[in-house]
Design a protein around this motif. Structure first.
Motif, PDB file in Angstrom:
ATOM      1  N   ALA A   1       0.839  -1.205   0.000  1.00  0.00           N
ATOM      2  CA  ALA A   1       0.000   0.000   0.000  1.00  0.00           C
ATOM      3  C   ALA A   1       0.869   1.249   0.000  1.00  0.00           C
ATOM      4  CB  ALA A   1      -0.927  -0.014   1.221  1.00  0.00           C
ATOM      5  N   GLN A   2       1.949   1.214   0.790  1.00  0.00           N
ATOM      6  CA  GLN A   2       2.829   2.373   0.853  1.00  0.00           C
ATOM      7  C   GLN A   2       3.601   2.568  -0.446  1.00  0.00           C
ATOM      8  OE1 GLN A   2       5.015   1.538   4.479  1.00  0.00           O
ATOM      9  NE2 GLN A   2       3.587   2.746   5.715  1.00  0.00           N
ATOM     10  N   GLU A   3       3.895   1.464  -1.143  1.00  0.00           N
ATOM     11  CA  GLU A   3       4.565   1.590  -2.443  1.00  0.00           C
ATOM     12  C   GLU A   3       3.659   2.306  -3.449  1.00  0.00           C
ATOM     13  OE1 GLU A   3       5.712  -2.322  -3.532  1.00  0.00           O
ATOM     14  OE2 GLU A   3       7.376  -2.419  -2.105  1.00  0.00           O
ATOM     15  N   GLN A   4       2.337   2.128  -3.309  1.00  0.00           N
ATOM     16  CA  GLN A   4       1.409   2.852  -4.177  1.00  0.00           C
ATOM     17  C   GLN A   4       1.545   4.364  -3.968  1.00  0.00           C
ATOM     18  OE1 GLN A   4      -2.316   0.709  -3.094  1.00  0.00           O
ATOM     19  NE2 GLN A   4      -2.522   0.412  -5.299  1.00  0.00           N
ATOM     20  N   LEU A   5       1.774   4.769  -2.723  1.00  0.00           N
ATOM     21  CA  LEU A   5       1.969   6.193  -2.446  1.00  0.00           C
ATOM     22  C   LEU A   5       3.164   6.734  -3.214  1.00  0.00           C
ATOM     23  CD1 LEU A   5       1.322   6.248   1.413  1.00  0.00           C
ATOM     24  CD2 LEU A   5      -0.225   7.024  -0.381  1.00  0.00           C
ATOM     25  N   ILE A   6       4.226   5.916  -3.318  1.00  0.00           N
ATOM     26  CA  ILE A   6       5.414   6.336  -4.080  1.00  0.00           C
ATOM     27  C   ILE A   6       5.042   6.551  -5.544  1.00  0.00           C
ATOM     28  CG2 ILE A   6       7.753   5.692  -4.776  1.00  0.00           C
ATOM     29  CD1 ILE A   6       7.881   3.960  -2.261  1.00  0.00           C
ATOM     30  N   ASP A   7       4.235   5.623  -6.095  1.00  0.00           N
ATOM     31  CA  ASP A   7       3.811   5.760  -7.497  1.00  0.00           C
ATOM     32  C   ASP A   7       3.035   7.059  -7.715  1.00  0.00           C
ATOM     33  OD1 ASP A   7       4.958   3.326  -8.143  1.00  0.00           O
ATOM     34  OD2 ASP A   7       3.102   2.192  -7.813  1.00  0.00           O
ATOM     35  N   TYR A   8       2.170   7.410  -6.760  1.00  0.00           N
ATOM     36  CA  TYR A   8       1.374   8.631  -6.911  1.00  0.00           C
ATOM     37  C   TYR A   8       2.243   9.881  -6.775  1.00  0.00           C
ATOM     38  CZ  TYR A   8      -2.417   5.281  -6.329  1.00  0.00           C
ATOM     39  OH  TYR A   8      -3.262   4.210  -6.468  1.00  0.00           O
ATOM     40  N   CYS A   9       3.257   9.810  -5.916  1.00  0.00           N
ATOM     41  CA  CYS A   9       4.213  10.926  -5.822  1.00  0.00           C
ATOM     42  C   CYS A   9       4.950  11.102  -7.137  1.00  0.00           C
ATOM     43  CB  CYS A   9       5.209  10.677  -4.689  1.00  0.00           C
ATOM     44  SG  CYS A   9       4.501  10.818  -3.030  1.00  0.00           S
ATOM     45  N   ASP A  10       5.309   9.976  -7.756  1.00  0.00           N
ATOM     46  CA  ASP A  10       6.008  10.025  -9.046  1.00  0.00           C
ATOM     47  C   ASP A  10       5.105  10.603 -10.126  1.00  0.00           C
ATOM     48  OD1 ASP A  10       8.460   9.169 -10.625  1.00  0.00           O
ATOM     49  OD2 ASP A  10       6.875   8.121 -11.725  1.00  0.00           O
ATOM     50  N   MET A  11       3.797  10.295 -10.066  1.00  0.00           N
ATOM     51  CA  MET A  11       2.848  10.854 -11.043  1.00  0.00           C
ATOM     52  C   MET A  11       2.791  12.382 -10.930  1.00  0.00           C
ATOM     53  SD  MET A  11      -0.256   8.069 -10.694  1.00  0.00           S
ATOM     54  CE  MET A  11      -1.427   9.119 -11.534  1.00  0.00           C
ATOM     55  N   ILE A  12       2.822  12.883  -9.709  1.00  0.00           N
ATOM     56  CA  ILE A  12       2.787  14.337  -9.517  1.00  0.00           C
ATOM     57  C   ILE A  12       4.082  14.969 -10.008  1.00  0.00           C
ATOM     58  CG2 ILE A  12       2.701  16.164  -7.760  1.00  0.00           C
ATOM     59  CD1 ILE A  12       0.839  14.311  -6.160  1.00  0.00           C
ATOM     60  N   ALA A  13       5.215  14.316  -9.718  1.00  0.00           N
ATOM     61  CA  ALA A  13       6.499  14.829 -10.211  1.00  0.00           C
ATOM     62  C   ALA A  13       6.501  14.894 -11.722  1.00  0.00           C
ATOM     63  CB  ALA A  13       7.639  13.942  -9.711  1.00  0.00           C
ATOM     64  N   ASP A  14       5.977  13.832 -12.374  1.00  0.00           N
ATOM     65  CA  ASP A  14       5.907  13.813 -13.844  1.00  0.00           C
ATOM     66  C   ASP A  14       4.991  14.920 -14.362  1.00  0.00           C
ATOM     67  OD1 ASP A  14       6.475  12.328 -16.420  1.00  0.00           O
ATOM     68  OD2 ASP A  14       4.285  12.208 -16.392  1.00  0.00           O
TER      69      ASP A  14
END
Length: 594
Positions: free
Chosen positions: A535-548
């Motif tokens: 679940a916490q790894e999903q948070l990393i993916d969403y942070c990466d989406m915002i960075a992109d």
């Protein structure tokens, strides 16, 4: 006077009134169109305090020629969260003073003299010429701005023609005893005040009532004794416009409408009481004199100047009255916390302002998500936080839905390339932060499950989970601040953080699996550890989406600088160095020593 003559006078008077109101409305709306977008964009910055708000309201109302329009604008601005009630009070006081410009402009027709200069400056003389120019611009110009300017000129001319028609229509009534007796009855301040209040309430414009009064003053024997209560009553009656506009607004929007009503009551009623008490004591001969065309704007301005001097310093008292009239219940406080009042549909007509407000809403959503994640982490030690976390999770979902719907409405507008790029950034950020809120909801379930007897987690499991949770919060905090500041370097740093945290997560999961085997635990009873990690790894993916999304936005608006490979590598090394202590915390676990 025959019945036919009376009917002709009534027809002419009603025709003049219709032209006057139509012209005033046309001019006000056209001026608002010309100035609205540019002024709305900076209104929050200009009105830094109530004094600047007062000056701004005075000037803007003098331009737009409608205090009701500025008061309704104030309701929308407070309702959307652009300005506070205290600054709205300054706008309202300024609008009431600025509206006196209309009376002064209409008084030019009262100037006596036969010289060419005095004749030329009278609106009754030059209005027909402005009307022709306005018609030509409206019909033949292709530019929307020029058409709007033409509408302003045409509206002004129609208003002046209507006033002249009313003055000419009522002139024969000067000798009618019944009319004279009716006018004399208005020397009773209570009767005059209530009549003007009701008339202004009916036509929803104090400027129109005062304009009609000026038309009568030019042709009838209107005295100061009649005019003063009528002018005061008109200013109270026009408050109905703001009250109507606030019906669908938030509580703060309704309070803004009340500010206008309370101010006009406090400005006019004490003035009348004190004035007539002094008249009883000293007997003012002024009350029996004819007011003429100039006397109306003099009285109108004097009442508002006195109101400004007294109530601008005491405006907080009026704000307190409005807050006490509509107090906040606990339920309303909770409901308002879940409603993004800055997303006001009245602002959709100016997409640039609507986008700025949406950006504020996304920032609020991001802060709520960050608070929810911290609460989820703390809940493992304090289960009583489950109620607070549930509220935060529901709030993030409501914020997400409101922003998503508002962005859809903005997208339907005719906006430029850069604004569309901004919409794309806001949409991606809203989606990512909204999904983070759903992850927080899942973490709530995991935290509740960890308190049950069916879950087996050792002290080492919880320590590793805490290390990973702290690292996750770091990237979330970096992402939230990166979105707020729009710093280009932060976007790439978010990705480096993501890479390191993914490595950290793999180490933590592998260590957990080794402990499961070595300690002989049932895997199903400890699987929640890996569930939390995923679940916490999903948070990393969403942070990466915002960075992109931030990087793409910079490229879309042409502000993205070319990346320097050497600088990027040094940034990656710095992030890796930051995580060394976290790797060491995991390596110091007993499993690594076996």
């Amino acid at each position: 006077m025959t019945t036919l003559e009376i009917l002709k006078i009534i027809a002419s008077m009603l025709g003049g009134l219709a032209l006057f109101l139509t012209g005033m409305n046309m001019m006000s709306e056209s001026l608002t169109t010309l100035t609205g977008g540019a002024l709305d964009r900076v209104i929050g910055k200009i009105t830094k305090n109530r004094f600047f708000a007062f000056l701004f309201g005075t000037v803007l109302t003098a331009i737009v020629q409608s205090s009701s329009a500025i008061t309704v604008l104030s309701v929308g601005l407070v309702n959307s969260g652009i300005i506070e009630l205290s600054r709205a009070m300054g706008l309202i006081i300024g609008a009431n003073l600025g509206t006196t410009a209309t009376a002064w402009m209409l008084s030019l027709n009262a100037i006596d003299g036969e010289s060419i200069l005095l004749t030329v400056i009278k609106p009754s003389f030059f209005s027909p010429f402005l009307a022709i120019i306005g018609v030509v611009m409206t019909m033949f110009c292709r530019s929307e701005k020029k058409k709007t300017i033409g509408s302003v000129l045409l509206g002004f001319s129609v208003m002046m023609i209507g006033m002249n028609l009313m003055s000419q229509a009522v002139s024969p009534l000067r000798e009618v005893p019944a009319i004279q007796n009716t006018l004399v009855s208005f020397t009773n301040p209570v009767l005059g005040f209530l009549f003007a209040c009701a008339f202004a309430l009916l036509i929803q414009s104090s400027d129109a009532v005062i304009g009609i009064l000026q038309a009568f003053a030019l042709s009838m024997g209107i005295t100061f004794g009649m005019a003063i209560p009528l002018i005061c009553g008109a200013q109270v009656g026009t408050c109905i416009t703001a009250l109507i506009s606030s019906l669908g607004a938030s509580n703060n929007g309704k309070r803004t409408a009340l500010l206008n009503l309370y101010y006009n009551l406090l400005k006019t009623i004490p003035f009348l009481i004190i004035f007539y008490l002094l008249n009883n004591a000293f007997g003012f001969s002024l009350l029996g004199q004819e007011v003429g065309g100039i006397g109306i704007p003099v009285v109108h301005t004097l009442v508002n100047l006195i109101g400004c001097v007294i109530w601008l310093p005491l405006s907080n008292a009026i704000v307190s009255m409005a807050k006490r009239t509509i107090p906040l219940s606990e339920r309303e406080i909770q409901e308002q916390a879940n409603v993004l009042t800055m997303l006001d549909e009245n602002l959709l007509g100016t997409p640039a302002i609507a986008l700025e407000q949406t950006d504020r809403a996304v920032i609020l959503l991001s802060s709520t998500v960050g608070e929810a994640f911290l609460t989820a982490v703390d809940m493992r030690k304090n289960p009583e936080l489950s109620g607070q976390l549930q509220i935060l999770c529901e709030r993030t979902q409501r914020y997400y839905d409101q922003i998503d719907n508002y962005l859809l409405k903005i997208s339907e507008k005719d906006i430029g390339r850069q604004d569309r790029a901004f919409v794309s950034l806001l949409s991606m950020a809203n989606t990512s932060f909204g999904r983070m809120g759903k992850v927080a909801q899942r973490l709530l379930g995991f935290a509740e499950a960890m308190t049950s007897d069916e879950i087996t987690l050792t002290a080492d499991d919880r320590k590793d989970m805490d290390v990973l949770g702290a690292a996750i919060y770091e990237i979330m905090h970096l992402t939230i601040n990166g979105y707020k500041t729009r710093k280009k370097a932060v976007s790439q740093t978010i990705r480096y953080y993501g890479e390191e945290i993914m490595k950290l997560g793999e180490i933590a999961k592998s260590r957990f699996i080794r402990r499961i085997h070595e300690e002989g635990r049932e895997r199903t009873k400890g699987s929640i550890f890996t569930d939390v990690c995923y679940a916490q790894e999903q948070l990393i993916d969403y942070c990466d989406m915002i960075a992109d999304a931030l990087i793409r936005y910079d490229m879309a608006i042409g502000e993205k600088e070319e990346s320097d490979a050497g600088t990027d590598e040094r940034a990656r090394e710095r992030v890796h160095a930051i995580f060394q202590d976290k790797y060491e915390m995991l390596e110091r676990s007993p499993v690594s020593q076996k």
